[in-house]
Design a protein around this motif. Structure first.
Motif, PDB file in Angstrom:
ATOM      1  N   VAL A  59       0.838  -1.208   0.000  1.00 27.23           N
ATOM      2  CA  VAL A  59       0.000   0.000   0.000  1.00 27.23           C
ATOM      3  C   VAL A  59       0.870   1.254   0.000  1.00 27.23           C
ATOM      4  O   VAL A  59       0.602   2.211  -0.740  1.00 27.23           O
ATOM      5  CB  VAL A  59      -0.971  -0.013   1.202  1.00 27.23           C
ATOM      6  N   ALA A  60       1.934   1.255   0.791  1.00 26.10           N
ATOM      7  CA  ALA A  60       2.819   2.425   0.842  1.00 26.10           C
ATOM      8  C   ALA A  60       3.509   2.650  -0.501  1.00 26.10           C
ATOM      9  O   ALA A  60       3.607   3.799  -0.972  1.00 26.10           O
ATOM     10  CB  ALA A  60       3.845   2.248   1.953  1.00 26.10           C
ATOM     11  N   ILE A  61       3.966   1.581  -1.120  1.00 25.02           N
ATOM     12  CA  ILE A  61       4.641   1.711  -2.418  1.00 25.02           C
ATOM     13  C   ILE A  61       3.656   2.157  -3.489  1.00 25.02           C
ATOM     14  O   ILE A  61       3.990   3.001  -4.330  1.00 25.02           O
ATOM     15  CB  ILE A  61       5.335   0.390  -2.797  1.00 25.02           C
ATOM     16  N   SER A  62       2.431   1.639  -3.465  1.00 28.27           N
ATOM     17  CA  SER A  62       1.454   2.040  -4.474  1.00 28.27           C
ATOM     18  C   SER A  62       1.042   3.499  -4.312  1.00 28.27           C
ATOM     19  O   SER A  62       0.850   4.203  -5.309  1.00 28.27           O
ATOM     20  CB  SER A  62       0.234   1.122  -4.432  1.00 28.27           C
ATOM     21  N   ALA A  86       2.992   5.860  -3.127  1.00 28.00           N
ATOM     22  CA  ALA A  86       4.148   6.627  -3.607  1.00 28.00           C
ATOM     23  C   ALA A  86       4.195   6.643  -5.131  1.00 28.00           C
ATOM     24  O   ALA A  86       4.429   7.699  -5.741  1.00 28.00           O
ATOM     25  CB  ALA A  86       5.431   6.040  -3.031  1.00 28.00           C
ATOM     26  N   LEU A  87       3.973   5.496  -5.763  1.00 31.72           N
ATOM     27  CA  LEU A  87       3.993   5.445  -7.229  1.00 31.72           C
ATOM     28  C   LEU A  87       2.849   6.255  -7.837  1.00 31.72           C
ATOM     29  O   LEU A  87       3.036   6.927  -8.856  1.00 31.72           O
ATOM     30  CB  LEU A  87       3.917   3.996  -7.708  1.00 31.72           C
ATOM     31  N   LEU A  88       1.693   6.198  -7.218  1.00 34.12           N
ATOM     32  CA  LEU A  88       0.556   6.974  -7.709  1.00 34.12           C
ATOM     33  C   LEU A  88       0.834   8.471  -7.616  1.00 34.12           C
ATOM     34  O   LEU A  88       0.566   9.227  -8.557  1.00 34.12           O
ATOM     35  CB  LEU A  88      -0.699   6.621  -6.913  1.00 34.12           C
ATOM     36  N   THR A  89       1.429   8.903  -6.524  1.00 34.92           N
ATOM     37  CA  THR A  89       1.733  10.317  -6.339  1.00 34.92           C
ATOM     38  C   THR A  89       2.791  10.795  -7.336  1.00 34.92           C
ATOM     39  O   THR A  89       2.636  11.844  -7.975  1.00 34.92           O
ATOM     40  CB  THR A  89       2.232  10.568  -4.909  1.00 34.92           C
ATOM     41  N   VAL A  90       3.845  10.020  -7.490  1.00 32.77           N
ATOM     42  CA  VAL A  90       4.919  10.410  -8.417  1.00 32.77           C
ATOM     43  C   VAL A  90       4.420  10.405  -9.852  1.00 32.77           C
ATOM     44  O   VAL A  90       4.730  11.321 -10.629  1.00 32.77           O
ATOM     45  CB  VAL A  90       6.135   9.471  -8.237  1.00 32.77           C
TER      46      VAL A  90
END
Length: 53
Positions: free
Chosen positions: A25-28, A30-34
């Motif tokens: 969830v944390a990685i997703s 971060a990827l969504l934001t970037v």
């Protein structure tokens, strides 16, 4: 450490998949934001950006 933890009245078991889910969830997020910021920047008009500087 195990003896100290055994003295607690309430105990719960945390499985490994909870940590994996939290990491995913944390990685997703971060990827969504970037990716959102990258797409927004790529679609922006460069002339408008140069005029404001």
């Amino acid at each position: 450490m195990n003896q100290w933890l055994a003295d607690f009245a309430y105990k719960i078991n945390i499985d490994w998949w909870m940590f994996a889910l939290a990491g995913a969830v944390a990685i997703s997020i971060a990827l969504l934001t970037v990716s959102f910021q990258s797409v927004r920047t790529a679609l922006m008009n460069p002339v408008k950006s140069l005029r404001s500087e």
